[in-house]
Design an enzyme around this catalytic site. Structure first.
Site, PDB file in Angstrom:
ATOM      1  N   ARG A  88       0.816  -1.206   0.000  1.00  0.00           N
ATOM      2  CA  ARG A  88       0.000   0.000   0.000  1.00  0.00           C
ATOM      3  C   ARG A  88       0.857   1.266   0.000  1.00  0.00           C
ATOM      4  O   ARG A  88       0.325   2.355  -0.079  1.00  0.00           O
ATOM      5  CB  ARG A  88      -0.856   0.000   1.264  1.00  0.00           C
ATOM      6  CG  ARG A  88      -2.356  -0.001   1.012  1.00  0.00           C
ATOM      7  CD  ARG A  88      -3.009  -0.009   2.373  1.00  0.00           C
ATOM      8  NE  ARG A  88      -4.425   0.171   2.314  1.00  0.00           N
ATOM      9  CZ  ARG A  88      -5.312  -0.816   2.262  1.00  0.00           C
ATOM     10  NH1 ARG A  88      -4.918  -2.063   2.170  1.00  0.00           N
ATOM     11  NH2 ARG A  88      -6.596  -0.535   2.274  1.00  0.00           N
ATOM     12  N   ARG A 127     -22.326  -2.246  -0.133  1.00  0.00           N
ATOM     13  CA  ARG A 127     -21.681  -3.346   0.604  1.00  0.00           C
ATOM     14  C   ARG A 127     -22.173  -3.363   2.053  1.00  0.00           C
ATOM     15  O   ARG A 127     -22.517  -4.419   2.581  1.00  0.00           O
ATOM     16  CB  ARG A 127     -20.163  -3.167   0.551  1.00  0.00           C
ATOM     17  CG  ARG A 127     -19.409  -4.181   1.385  1.00  0.00           C
ATOM     18  CD  ARG A 127     -17.957  -4.215   1.051  1.00  0.00           C
ATOM     19  NE  ARG A 127     -17.191  -3.158   1.702  1.00  0.00           N
ATOM     20  CZ  ARG A 127     -15.948  -2.809   1.348  1.00  0.00           C
ATOM     21  NH1 ARG A 127     -15.358  -3.410   0.353  1.00  0.00           N
ATOM     22  NH2 ARG A 127     -15.303  -1.863   1.991  1.00  0.00           N
TER      23      ARG A 127
END
Ligand code: ADP
Length: 296
Positions: A88, A127
């Protein structure tokens, strides 16, 4: 096969990773999932990560690098893995390069899922709603405020990886705004083009059941047979010639219906026949499965 999925929160990395796992029989290594498990278990890593994650920040590089390094060494990762949520940051990518070099492993591809930022919030909201419906625990960082922070950290810390991997000729970018299965197909095409997968991996369940040439042959001939009734269906579905008066529109509509009916009939019959053949074949060839798997 070893790949990285890159993309902002809500880009579909997790969804695609799971589909790739089913298709290629490799494991998904999601640092987010691992960290959430550590938080839930109250381990020292979990205690360190808890607040950072809840606020949408990034856990220190050395923590996640350590987790990933250990995880890659486990036997189930031997066949390959999909990294989801890692690396990341550029230092994480450099650390990954180092540790792969030490372990004599090669990274096959980095797949970037590109999405419109405007779609991300609503995707995450969907979601959350679906998780609630299923009675699952909703992530504490799936709120609009924290999502904004997660996006900001993606932009400043993770996006530079696009350049990092593109410079190393590892990057493939895919339009993550397409339907889920279209994205999966595009990823598969990329992996094929890169030589990361064998051309026949497209039907893993079938390959798993009957990779033996015999079964493949059977499936092929079944498909051929299936074409015959399809022809009949085509004939049957053919309407009487539309009257001249009916005009172009009616003709077009009639043609469309025939096409649809035929397509449906062909699909159904072919599917049935192939299924049957595959089922038969599965009894004959488990040995070669192992061989093929071991090759990957
Ligand atoms: P998403 O990609 O949807 O934002 P993840 O499940 O991948 O979510 O990650 C959730 C959180 O876990 C991140 O916001 C971050 O705090 C932490 N995390 C996950 N992976 C890393 C990583 N490689 N480096 C640092 N922090 C990470």
């Amino acid at each position: 096969m070893r790949i990285i999925l890159l993309g902002p929160p809500g880009s579909g990395k997790g969804t695609q990773a799971q589909l790739l796992v089913q298709r290629y029989g490799i494991v998904q290594l999601s640092t987010g999932e691992m960290l959430r498990a550590a938080v839930a278990a109250g381990t020292p890593v979990g205690l360190k990560a808890k607040e950072i994650m809840a606020g949408g920040g990034l856990v220190p590089d050395e923590v996640v690098v350590g987790i990933i390094s250990d995880r890659i060494d486990q036997p189930d990762a031997k066949n390959g893995f999909i990294l989801d949520g890692f690396p990341r940051t550029v230092p994480q990518a450099e650390a990954l390069d180092d540790l792969l070099r030490h372990k004599h492993l090669k990274l096959d591809a980095v797949i970037e899922l590109r999405v419109n930022e405007s779609a991300l919030l609503s995707r995450v909201e969907t979601r959350v709603a679906q998780m609630r419906e299923r009675g699952e625990e909703v992530r504490v960082d799936d709120t609009p405020e924290v999502l904004t922070r997660r996006l900001a950290s993606y932009r400043s810390q993770t996006e530079p990886l696009i350049h990092y991997y593109s410079e190393r000729r590892k990057l493939s970018t895919i339009d993550g705004m397409m339907a889920i299965d279209e994205v999966t197909r595009a990823v598969h095409r990329q992996l094929l083009a890169l030589g990361a997968v064998e051309p026949k991996t497209h039907a893993r369940s079938a390959a798993q059941a009957a990779p033996a040439k015999k079964a493949a042959k059977k499936a092929k001939s079944a498909k051929k047979t299936a074409r015959k009734p399809a022809k009949a269906a085509k004939k049957a579905a053919k309407p009487a010639k539309p009257a001249k008066k009916a005009g172009k529109g009616a003709k077009k509509a009639a043609k469309k219906t025939v096409k649809k009916t035929v397509k449906k009939a062909v699909k159904k019959t072919a599917k049935k026949a192939v299924k049957k053949a595959v089922k038969k074949g599965s009894k004959t060839g488990p040995k070669k499965v192992t061989k093929k798997r071991a090759k990957r």
